[in-house]
Design a protein around this motif. Structure first.
Motif, PDB file in Angstrom:
ATOM      1  N   UNK A  90      -3.969 -10.218   2.124  1.00 33.19           N
ATOM      2  CA  UNK A  90      -5.188 -10.126   1.429  1.00 33.19           C
ATOM      3  C   UNK A  90      -4.706  -9.118  -0.139  1.00 33.19           C
ATOM      4  N   UNK A  91      -4.851  -9.826  -1.219  1.00 32.76           N
ATOM      5  CA  UNK A  91      -4.369  -8.915  -2.500  1.00 32.76           C
ATOM      6  C   UNK A  91      -5.618  -8.125  -2.948  1.00 32.76           C
ATOM      7  N   UNK A  92      -6.825  -8.687  -2.525  1.00 32.19           N
ATOM      8  CA  UNK A  92      -8.098  -8.123  -2.950  1.00 32.19           C
ATOM      9  C   UNK A  92      -8.150  -6.791  -1.891  1.00 32.19           C
ATOM     10  N   UNK A  93      -7.543  -6.532  -1.051  1.00 29.37           N
ATOM     11  CA  UNK A  93      -7.737  -5.222  -0.007  1.00 29.37           C
ATOM     12  C   UNK A  93      -6.666  -4.296  -0.608  1.00 29.37           C
ATOM     13  N   UNK A  94      -6.970  -3.018  -0.732  1.00 32.86           N
ATOM     14  CA  UNK A  94      -6.233  -1.971  -0.873  1.00 32.86           C
ATOM     15  C   UNK A  94      -5.140  -1.753   0.225  1.00 32.86           C
ATOM     16  N   UNK A  95      -5.832  -1.515   1.320  1.00 28.00           N
ATOM     17  CA  UNK A  95      -5.157  -1.118   2.463  1.00 28.00           C
ATOM     18  C   UNK A  95      -5.045  -2.139   3.711  1.00 28.00           C
ATOM     19  N   UNK A 106      -5.311  -8.879  12.098  1.00 24.15           N
ATOM     20  CA  UNK A 106      -4.474  -8.061  11.148  1.00 24.15           C
ATOM     21  C   UNK A 106      -5.066  -8.632   9.826  1.00 24.15           C
ATOM     22  N   UNK A 107      -5.197  -7.583   8.829  1.00 24.87           N
ATOM     23  CA  UNK A 107      -5.223  -8.034   7.360  1.00 24.87           C
ATOM     24  C   UNK A 107      -4.316  -7.072   6.766  1.00 24.87           C
ATOM     25  N   UNK A 108      -3.463  -7.759   6.025  1.00 26.30           N
ATOM     26  CA  UNK A 108      -2.214  -7.151   5.448  1.00 26.30           C
ATOM     27  C   UNK A 108      -2.812  -6.753   3.783  1.00 26.30           C
ATOM     28  N   UNK A 109      -2.828  -5.647   3.368  1.00 28.74           N
ATOM     29  CA  UNK A 109      -3.505  -5.434   2.069  1.00 28.74           C
ATOM     30  C   UNK A 109      -2.152  -4.930   1.055  1.00 28.74           C
ATOM     31  N   UNK A 110      -2.509  -4.537   0.024  1.00 26.61           N
ATOM     32  CA  UNK A 110      -1.619  -4.393  -1.290  1.00 26.61           C
ATOM     33  C   UNK A 110      -0.699  -3.309  -0.805  1.00 26.61           C
ATOM     34  N   UNK A 111      -1.231  -2.211   0.115  1.00 26.41           N
ATOM     35  CA  UNK A 111      -0.327  -0.916   0.541  1.00 26.41           C
ATOM     36  C   UNK A 111       0.889  -1.597   1.206  1.00 26.41           C
ATOM     37  N   UNK A 112       0.905  -2.577   1.967  1.00 32.69           N
ATOM     38  CA  UNK A 112       2.139  -3.071   2.626  1.00 32.69           C
ATOM     39  C   UNK A 112       2.768  -4.099   1.685  1.00 32.69           C
ATOM     40  N   UNK A 113       2.188  -4.726   0.829  1.00 28.56           N
ATOM     41  CA  UNK A 113       2.657  -5.880   0.018  1.00 28.56           C
ATOM     42  C   UNK A 113       3.616  -5.390  -1.233  1.00 28.56           C
ATOM     43  N   UNK A 114       2.867  -4.509  -2.069  1.00 30.41           N
ATOM     44  CA  UNK A 114       3.099  -4.151  -3.209  1.00 30.41           C
ATOM     45  C   UNK A 114       4.487  -3.957  -3.369  1.00 30.41           C
ATOM     46  N   UNK A 115       5.424  -4.745  -4.551  1.00 30.89           N
ATOM     47  CA  UNK A 115       6.565  -4.652  -4.577  1.00 30.89           C
ATOM     48  C   UNK A 115       7.666  -5.606  -3.687  1.00 30.89           C
ATOM     49  N   UNK A 116       7.067  -6.099  -2.623  1.00 29.97           N
ATOM     50  CA  UNK A 116       7.948  -6.979  -1.762  1.00 29.97           C
ATOM     51  C   UNK A 116       7.392  -8.215  -1.484  1.00 29.97           C
ATOM     52  N   UNK A 117       5.868  -8.579  -1.681  1.00 31.20           N
ATOM     53  CA  UNK A 117       5.530  -9.771  -1.287  1.00 31.20           C
ATOM     54  C   UNK A 117       4.585 -10.428  -2.442  1.00 31.20           C
ATOM     55  N   UNK A 118       4.849 -11.653  -2.894  1.00 29.12           N
ATOM     56  CA  UNK A 118       3.829 -12.208  -3.611  1.00 29.12           C
ATOM     57  C   UNK A 118       3.488 -13.463  -2.548  1.00 29.12           C
ATOM     58  N   UNK A 119       2.105 -13.519  -3.030  1.00 32.58           N
ATOM     59  CA  UNK A 119       1.015 -14.285  -2.034  1.00 32.58           C
ATOM     60  C   UNK A 119       0.710 -15.637  -2.697  1.00 32.58           C
ATOM     61  N   UNK A 120       1.113 -16.889  -2.217  1.00 29.23           N
ATOM     62  CA  UNK A 120       0.816 -18.186  -2.793  1.00 29.23           C
ATOM     63  C   UNK A 120      -0.507 -18.535  -2.204  1.00 29.23           C
ATOM     64  N   UNK A 121      -1.673 -18.575  -3.047  1.00 25.29           N
ATOM     65  CA  UNK A 121      -2.857 -18.574  -2.596  1.00 25.29           C
ATOM     66  C   UNK A 121      -3.223 -20.083  -1.962  1.00 25.29           C
TER      67      UNK A 121
END
Length: 164
Positions: free
Chosen positions: A44-49, A134-149
């Motif tokens: 979820x790119x809309x979730x910070x954490x 589990x919900x994976x937010x930007x804190x885990x993904x930033x700089x490492x994962x691009x999400x294809x919606x």
């Protein structure tokens, strides 16, 4: 208009020369590395954490630090539970849509998402009423994962570093 295209070209070039990024879907299997447990998660790119379904939470002290013991639902048997223990990093105060706030313990978790081994703070909350543990937010993904919606389950967790 040409300036906009030039900016986009510079931005794309910067990403190409930067770290390798994985393209993943909005739902992926992720591995909690320490316990070697694979769960289906919402990216979820809309979730910070990030947050994890945590049941039967019990705080305790270990070596002078605050720790928490909690259970997750075994992904192979929904009637079984897997117990995890982690030091508490902090307590998050979450303001809910209804206006009231909720306190959530936060722990550091290492997840394997695709080929990315990522560690970040994760809040513990009862997510049993939700579709994903589990919900994976930007804190885990930033700089490492691009999400294809428009996609799901593009890549199974396969982190070479977690096999060492």
């Amino acid at each position: 208009m040409l300036l906009g295209f030039a900016f986009l070209a510079q931005s794309a070039a910067a990403h190409e020369s930067g770290p390798s990024m994985s393209i993943l879907g909005t739902a992926e299997n992720v591995k909690i590395v320490e316990e070697d447990v694979v769960l289906e998660a919402r990216l979820d790119t809309g979730a910070t954490s990030s947050s994890l379904n945590a049941l039967n939470k019990e705080r305790f002290e270990k070596d002078g630090e605050d720790w928490i013991r909690f259970e997750i639902i075994d992904p192979d048997d929904e009637d079984a539970r897997i117990t995890l223990e982690r030091p508490i990093e902090r307590i998050a105060h979450i303001r809910r849509h209804s206006g009231d706030s909720q306190e959530r313990p936060v722990v550091r978790l290492e997840f394997c998402l695709g080929d990315q081994l990522l560690t970040a703070d994760t809040s513990l909350v009862d997510r049993t009423a939700l579709s994903y543990q589990a919900l994976i937010g930007r804190s885990h993904m930033a700089g490492h994962v691009l999400v294809d919606s428009g996609e799901e389950h593009l890549r199974a967790p396969d982190c070479a570093a977690d096999d060492q």
